[in-house]
Design a protein around this motif. Structure first.
Motif, PDB file in Angstrom:
ATOM      1  N   THR A  68       0.792  -1.204  -0.067  1.00 59.67           N
ATOM      2  CA  THR A  68      -0.120   0.112  -0.031  1.00 59.67           C
ATOM      3  C   THR A  68       0.849   1.454  -0.106  1.00 59.67           C
TER       4      THR A  68
ATOM      5  N   ASP B  63      -7.810  -5.438  -2.371  1.00 58.71           N
ATOM      6  CA  ASP B  63      -7.884  -5.990  -1.062  1.00 58.71           C
ATOM      7  C   ASP B  63      -8.960  -5.775  -0.475  1.00 58.71           C
TER       8      ASP B  63
ATOM      9  N   SER C 295      -6.698  -0.166   2.323  1.00 66.39           N
ATOM     10  CA  SER C 295      -6.129   0.745   3.370  1.00 66.39           C
ATOM     11  C   SER C 295      -5.613   2.108   2.965  1.00 66.39           C
TER      12      SER C 295
ATOM     13  N   ASP D  36      -3.504  -1.577  -6.040  1.00 69.57           N
ATOM     14  CA  ASP D  36      -3.093  -2.149  -4.786  1.00 69.57           C
ATOM     15  C   ASP D  36      -3.716  -3.469  -4.631  1.00 69.57           C
TER      16      ASP D  36
HETATM   17 MG   LIG Z   1      -1.882  -3.005   1.984  1.00 75.66          MG
END
Ligand SMILES: [Mg+2]
Ligand SMILES: Nc1ncnc2c1ncn2[C@@H]1O[C@H](COP(=O)(O)OP(=O)(O)O)[C@@H](O)[C@H]1O
Lengths: 287, 88
Positions: free
Chosen positions: A15, A37, A41, A132
């Motif tokens: 990330t 994901d 985040s 990501d």
């Molecule tokens: Mg991550």
């Protein structure tokens, strides 16, 4: 359009790399960062409080954290609504348990995430897209799905055309919505195949045994299926025999591969901090 | 479900979409093969395309006889497998 995917084992710094890389790219052109994901985040990284799935980070920089669970529920309930109209109510009742099951089946999450990524990729209004990712297997799935879907929609079209020809003999000419849907989806798969095929992969790893072993495995899996743009050795210090092993294997499998070494910082590298600026600088020659 | 609705539903499928003879059978069969593929997944036959088969569901016109046919006679299964080769 250029598409970057950032992968690696949990906690290695995916990330952080994806976000700083996107910040650099956003200076050059309209950029999207998308997290595939389930535990997103990106918002946390940029301290964004907004609750929407899509959010603006800066003028030319958009973040996207698609909610796969909600996406799947909506997808299935859309199917349910339309099916209710075409099926006899008795058969529809028989089908409802199957639909309920599908709307909670976690093996569908990656497919929903693929659909969200595909939308962005074929819409094409970004100059850069950074993904990501959650796992190597997921990326390989994203890359192989368009080809599988091309075969599927091709077959579906073939079947349906025969069906439509038969029906025409009995009932005369009629519009066929399934035929149009399959044609549209086949075109989308073609476009996704072309664009995702050019994806550049960035592999992040740490100089620890588990991360190294996973890296060697992942590179074997990726060979011939994706371009390896760079290896990022994060939390790296001094000479390291393990890192050398990864780089050697990488160059063996992919030819010339960039190696970026980033040291371990005392404090977490977040945007606006000195460590963050330093972290970002290491990624400069990726853009 | 209410009995009145049940009766209405039963007849909707039976008389709503009348086709004739061999052509009818083949036409229906083509429609139902897709649905059968989907059901096979739920019956435990791993089918990686089942998510995308779901997408087809709203476009099919299925009457009650479909369930009766596949459950009672299983006549669709041989047809299905004879056409299974060559896909995927
Ligand atoms: Mg991550
Ligand atoms: N080079 C580094 N030095 C210090 N902390 C780091 C470094 N790289 C990442 N971190 C920290 O490690 C944690 C995990 O990083 P993150 O990017 O979330 O990993 P991933 O996305 O792979 O799970 C974060 O708290 C991040 O700030």
């Amino acid at each position: 359009m250029r598409i970057y995917a950032v992968g690696g084992k949990g906690g290695v710094g995916k990330t952080t790399v994806a976000c700083f890389l996107s910040l650099l790219l956003a200076k050059k052109g309209k950029t999207l960062i998308i997290s595939t994901d389930l535990a997103h985040s990106i918002k946390d990284f940029f301290s964004i409080k907004e609750s929407s799935q899509e959010f603006r980070i800066s003028e030319s920089f958009i973040g996207y954290e698609p909610d796969a669970r909600e996406g799947l529920r909506k997808y299935i309930s859309g199917i349910e609504e339309k099916t209710r109209r075409n099926f006899s109510p008795i058969v529809f009742e028989d089908f409802k348990p199957f639909l309920n099951f599908s709307s909670k089946d976690p093996s569908n999450y990656d497919l929903i995430l693929y659909e969200k990524l595909k939308e962005k990729v074929i819409k094409g209004d970004y100059q850069f897209i950074v993904v990501d990712t959650a796992a190597t297997g997921q990326v390989l799935k994203f890359l192989s799905l368009p080809q599988r879907l091309l075969i599927w929609y091709g077959l579906l079209l073939k079947w349906r055309k025969k069906y439509v020809a038969l029906r025409e003999k009995i009932k005369g000419k009629q519009e066929d919505e399934l035929l149009s849907m399959a044609e549209k989806k086949k075109k989308e798969a073609e476009e996704a195949k072309k664009k995702l095929g050019e994806m550049e992969f960035i592999w992040v790893f740490e100089p620890g045994t588990l991360s190294i072993k996973e890296s060697l495995r992942a590179m074997e899996e990726m060979k011939g299926r994706v371009k390896l743009r760079a290896l990022v050795a994060n939390r790296f210090s001094g000479e390291n025999r393990l890192v050398e092993t990864v780089v050697k294997r990488g160059r063996n499998l992919f030819g010339e591969v960039n190696l970026i070494k980033i040291p371990s910082f005392e404090e977490e590298p977040f945007p606006g901090t000195t460590q963050g600026e330093q972290f970002k600088d290491y990624l400069k020659n990726l853009t | 479900m209410e009995i009145k609705e049940w009766i209405k539903g039963f007849f909707k499928g039976t008389f709503g979409d009348i086709l004739f003879g061999d052509l009818e059978r083949e036409t229906k069969e083509r429609e139902e093969i897709l649905l059968t593929l989907l059901l096979l997944h739920f019956a435990g036959l791993e089918n990686p395309l089942y998510f995308y088969l779901l997408e087809v569901l709203p476009y099919l016109k299925i009457d009650e006889n479909f369930m009766r046919r596949i459950i009672a006679k299983e006549e669709l299964l041989p047809v299905l497998f004879s056409r299974y080769e060559g896909w995927a």
